[in-house]
Write a protein that holds these residues in place. Structure first.
Motif, PDB file in Angstrom:
ATOM      1  N   ARG A 225       0.815  -1.214   0.000  1.00 13.98           N
ATOM      2  CA  ARG A 225       0.000   0.000   0.000  1.00 13.98           C
ATOM      3  C   ARG A 225       0.852   1.268   0.000  1.00 13.98           C
ATOM      4  NH1 ARG A 225      -2.817  -0.900   4.885  1.00 13.98           N
ATOM      5  NH2 ARG A 225      -3.241   1.319   4.840  1.00 13.98           N
TER       6      ARG A 225
ATOM      7  N   GLU B 151       1.039   6.231  -7.158  1.00 14.73           N
ATOM      8  CA  GLU B 151      -0.126   7.024  -7.548  1.00 14.73           C
ATOM      9  C   GLU B 151       0.187   8.512  -7.500  1.00 14.73           C
ATOM     10  OE1 GLU B 151      -3.065   5.683  -4.748  1.00 14.73           O
ATOM     11  OE2 GLU B 151      -3.183   3.701  -5.689  1.00 14.73           O
ATOM     12  N   ARG B 152       0.895   8.946  -6.481  1.00 12.41           N
ATOM     13  CA  ARG B 152       1.213  10.369  -6.352  1.00 12.41           C
ATOM     14  C   ARG B 152       2.245  10.811  -7.403  1.00 12.41           C
ATOM     15  NH1 ARG B 152      -1.784   9.768  -2.239  1.00 12.41           N
ATOM     16  NH2 ARG B 152      -2.467  11.519  -0.967  1.00 12.41           N
TER      17      ARG B 152
ATOM     18  N   ASP C 254       2.181   1.675  -3.468  1.00 10.75           N
ATOM     19  CA  ASP C 254       1.055   2.105  -4.304  1.00 10.75           C
ATOM     20  C   ASP C 254       0.776   3.599  -4.113  1.00 10.75           C
ATOM     21  OD1 ASP C 254       0.684  -0.496  -5.244  1.00 10.75           O
ATOM     22  OD2 ASP C 254      -1.019  -0.910  -3.915  1.00 10.75           O
ATOM     23  N   THR C 255       0.802   4.039  -2.864  1.00 11.91           N
ATOM     24  CA  THR C 255       0.552   5.447  -2.550  1.00 11.91           C
ATOM     25  C   THR C 255       1.562   6.335  -3.264  1.00 11.91           C
ATOM     26  OG1 THR C 255      -0.427   4.929  -0.399  1.00 11.91           O
ATOM     27  CG2 THR C 255       0.500   7.146  -0.670  1.00 11.91           C
TER      28      THR C 255
ATOM     29  N   ALA D 283       2.586   9.556 -10.441  1.00 15.12           N
ATOM     30  CA  ALA D 283       1.834   9.673 -11.695  1.00 15.12           C
ATOM     31  C   ALA D 283       0.887  10.867 -11.651  1.00 15.12           C
ATOM     32  CB  ALA D 283       1.055   8.386 -11.969  1.00 15.12           C
ATOM     33  N   GLY D 284       0.229  11.077 -10.520  1.00 11.64           N
ATOM     34  CA  GLY D 284      -0.714  12.180 -10.384  1.00 11.64           C
ATOM     35  C   GLY D 284      -0.058  13.548 -10.510  1.00 11.64           C
TER      36      GLY D 284
ATOM     37  N   LYS E  93       2.102   9.602   2.161  1.00  9.38           N
ATOM     38  CA  LYS E  93       1.241  10.709   1.737  1.00  9.38           C
ATOM     39  C   LYS E  93       1.772  12.024   2.288  1.00  9.38           C
ATOM     40  CE  LYS E  93      -3.021   8.057   1.685  1.00  9.38           C
ATOM     41  NZ  LYS E  93      -4.292   7.795   2.370  1.00  9.38           N
TER      42      LYS E  93
END
Length: 175
Positions: A25, A32-33, A28-29, A35-36, A141
């Motif tokens: 996780r 995702e960030r 993954d976090t 790419a975002g 995060k």
């Protein structure tokens, strides 16, 4: 003068004796960030809590001209198996001392005095930025949203990591 965004190529290394990519996780976090924020996930893998293996992977990615930054997650605590910080420091040419301080300040707002248990660190080696974050999605995060997203954005003022990237390896070019 408006600056154009410069996407970075960022590798993510999860340090864990128990996780697989399907259960990662924190990785993954970060993915995702990355790419975002319109950066590129250059590589991603999991390695065990082994100082030699962590260091070897960091060195391999530092040597890769297609990787600008490495973010590891996990192994920054106080237990006997937590050796990520030591592995990072084995490869640093320079430590980014203020990263740990700023990360602690950000963490204090979220988890109070429990932030004292984190040994998040950052440094530079071979012209590559390296960051060691705790293994929780929340810590990843916080580090990304409060620090890294800004420092990895060339448009961020008054200064950012991207604008000094071309000068990180100056000492390697000197005679």
């Amino acid at each position: 003068m408006t600056r154009d965004f410069i996407p970075l190529r960022i590798a993510v290394l999860t340090v864990s004796d128990t996780r697989t990519l399907a259960e990662d996780r924190s990785g993954d976090t970060l993915a995702e960030r990355i790419a975002g924020a319109d950066h590129h996930l250059a590589a991603r893998m999991i390695t065990t809590d082994d100082r030699g293996r962590i260091g070897a992977q960091l060195r391999a990615w530092i040597a890769d001209p297609d990787i600008d930054a490495i973010i590891s997650t996990g192994g920054t605590g106080l237990t006997g198996r937590d050796v990520t910080v030591e592995a990072h420091r084995d490869v640093y040419e320079k430590e980014i001392d203020a990263f740990s301080t700023i990360f602690t300040i950000v963490s204090m707002k979220k988890i109070g005095t429990s932030a004292v248990q984190s040994r998040a660190t950052a440094g530079v080696a071979g012209g590559t930025y390296l960051f060691a974050l705790p293994g929780s999605p929340g810590a990843c995060k916080d580090a990304w949203d409060e620090i890294l997203v800004h420092q990895f954005d060339y448009r961020h003022k008054p200064c950012n990591f991207v604008e000094i990237m071309p000068r990180l390896g100056e000492h390697l070019r000197r005679k």
